[in-house]
Scaffold this motif. Structure first.
Motif, mmCIF file in Angstrom:
data_model
loop_
_atom_site.group_PDB
_atom_site.id
_atom_site.type_symbol
_atom_site.label_atom_id
_atom_site.label_comp_id
_atom_site.label_asym_id
_atom_site.label_seq_id
_atom_site.Cartn_x
_atom_site.Cartn_y
_atom_site.Cartn_z
ATOM 1 N N ASN A 93 105.266 71.416 11.780
ATOM 2 C CA ASN A 93 104.529 71.352 10.519
ATOM 3 C C ASN A 93 103.735 70.050 10.507
ATOM 4 O O ASN A 93 104.261 68.974 10.197
ATOM 5 N N ASN A 94 102.457 70.149 10.853
ATOM 6 C CA ASN A 94 101.612 68.967 11.007
ATOM 7 C C ASN A 94 100.569 68.834 9.895
ATOM 8 O O ASN A 94 100.141 67.723 9.592
ATOM 9 N N ALA A 95 100.157 69.921 9.284
ATOM 10 C CA ALA A 95 99.039 69.879 8.336
ATOM 11 C C ALA A 95 99.380 69.056 7.099
ATOM 12 O O ALA A 95 100.515 69.057 6.613
ATOM 13 N N GLY A 96 98.384 68.364 6.600
ATOM 14 C CA GLY A 96 98.539 67.601 5.367
ATOM 15 C C GLY A 96 97.172 67.163 4.876
ATOM 16 O O GLY A 96 96.213 67.112 5.652
ATOM 17 N N VAL A 97 97.077 66.856 3.603
ATOM 18 C CA VAL A 97 95.805 66.397 3.035
ATOM 19 C C VAL A 97 96.060 65.231 2.084
ATOM 20 O O VAL A 97 97.132 65.124 1.484
ATOM 21 N N ILE A 98 95.055 64.374 1.982
ATOM 22 C CA ILE A 98 95.064 63.299 0.994
ATOM 23 C C ILE A 98 94.108 63.696 -0.124
ATOM 24 O O ILE A 98 92.921 63.942 0.138
ATOM 25 N N LEU A 112 95.797 67.510 -7.090
ATOM 26 C CA LEU A 112 97.205 67.171 -6.855
ATOM 27 C C LEU A 112 97.983 68.403 -6.397
ATOM 28 O O LEU A 112 98.787 68.334 -5.461
ATOM 29 N N ALA A 113 97.747 69.517 -7.062
ATOM 30 C CA ALA A 113 98.458 70.749 -6.706
ATOM 31 C C ALA A 113 98.139 71.162 -5.275
ATOM 32 O O ALA A 113 99.031 71.573 -4.518
ATOM 33 N N HIS A 114 96.873 71.042 -4.879
ATOM 34 C CA HIS A 114 96.470 71.421 -3.523
ATOM 35 C C HIS A 114 97.172 70.546 -2.487
ATOM 36 O O HIS A 114 97.676 71.048 -1.469
ATOM 37 N N ALA A 115 97.225 69.236 -2.735
ATOM 38 C CA ALA A 115 97.870 68.323 -1.785
ATOM 39 C C ALA A 115 99.355 68.637 -1.631
ATOM 40 O O ALA A 115 99.891 68.586 -0.517
ATOM 41 N N LEU A 116 100.012 68.967 -2.713
ATOM 42 C CA LEU A 116 101.443 69.264 -2.651
ATOM 43 C C LEU A 116 101.706 70.640 -2.032
ATOM 44 O O LEU A 116 102.708 70.830 -1.348
ATOM 45 N N ARG A 117 100.813 71.569 -2.253
ATOM 46 C CA ARG A 117 100.983 72.891 -1.632
ATOM 47 C C ARG A 117 100.860 72.804 -0.112
ATOM 48 O O ARG A 117 101.665 73.366 0.626
ATOM 49 N N ALA A 159 99.984 58.679 -4.801
ATOM 50 C CA ALA A 159 101.195 59.313 -5.332
ATOM 51 C C ALA A 159 101.447 60.690 -4.731
ATOM 52 O O ALA A 159 102.575 61.009 -4.335
ATOM 53 N N ALA A 160 100.421 61.523 -4.637
ATOM 54 C CA ALA A 160 100.629 62.893 -4.159
ATOM 55 C C ALA A 160 101.004 62.916 -2.682
ATOM 56 O O ALA A 160 101.928 63.629 -2.267
#
Length: 257
Positions: A93-98, A112-117, A159-160
């Motif tokens: 699991n490598n994907a992530g966004v700021i 915020l919701a997109h980053a946490l999803r 924060a996110a």
């Protein structure tokens, strides 16, 4: 597409379209490997490498903000393979966004919701699908979650991202307890890969000084040549995945090697 040999090693990788994810995909495309890449778009460069290396490659264009959709697809695909197809299986699991760099008070709810999803919900859903679909497979199974030092150290205006990585660390600890209680449980680890010269670093250095108090620290890392290349970082992460004691510490840092 080349046929899958019975001794093939399976790797499932998210966020393989750029940065360290792309570098990991390139390094995993070797003879005897089957690689499933889950990213927003397919990469023709990976198709060419797979053909040259006689590796089996599947590229699934998928928005990981729709994590449940990705998890159902993965679960169905794994169920169709059967327990005797692969000699080992690993999920990375490598994907992530700021999200936009700003104090939480100035953040957008959808952002915020997109980053946490993408950064937390999808890894949990994919991990659940992977472990459930392969539980009867009598082969070594591993889950490698790419975390961050920011999951273990708070930073203003982040924060996110910090919350997603802290959640990733802690759900990995929980899964490690789950799997340790099973006769053939998977090995899991949430690994911080160090600071890497990727688009994420460019995004951080491009933030407004008034929004990001740590801007100068990231500028100094770049100026001081302290950022690892995506290729070097990928090699260190994959070497960690290959360690005999992988999973002995559910939360780790590649710099501890």
């Amino acid at each position: 597409m080349s046929a899958i040999p019975p001794s093939a090693h399976l790797f499932i990788l998210t966020g393989a379209s750029r940065g360290m994810g792309l570098a990991m995909a390139e390094q995993l495309l070797r003879r005897g490997h089957t690689l499933v890449c889950i990213s927003r778009g397919a990469n023709p460069q990976l198709d060419a490498i797979a053909q040259a290396s006689s590796a089996a490659l599947h590229q699934w264009p998928q928005d990981l903000a729709q994590g449940a959709q990705a998890a159902h697809k993965l679960q169905d695909w794994l169920a169709a393979q059967g327990p005797a197809t692969f000699a080992s299986a690993a999920l990375i699991n490598n994907a992530g966004v700021i999200p936009r760099i700003a104090p939480l008070s100035a953040s957008d709810a959808d952002d915020l919701a997109h980053a946490l999803r993408v950064g937390l919900e999808a890894p949990m859903q994919l991990t659940a699908a992977f472990l459930g679909a392969t539980e009867a497979w009598d082969v070594p199974r591993k889950v490698l979650n790419i975390s961050s030092g920011l999951g273990r150290r708070a930073m203003a205006s982040q924060a996110a991202y910090c919350a997603a990585k802290a959640g990733m660390d802690h759900f990995t600890r929980c899964v490690a307890l789950d799997e340790a209680a099973k006769p053939h449980g998977a090995k899991v680890c949430s690994l911080a890969p160090g600071v890497i010269d990727t688009d994420m670093q460019v995004q951080l250095r491009g933030a407004a000084p008034e929004d990001f108090p740590d801007l100068q620290n990231f500028t100094r890392l770049k100026a001081g040549g302290q950022l690892a290349s995506p290729q070097d970082a990928a090699a260190r992460v994959l070497a960690w995945l290959d360690r005999a004691d992988f999973g002995a510490h559910p939360v780790a840092d590649v710099r501890d090697a």
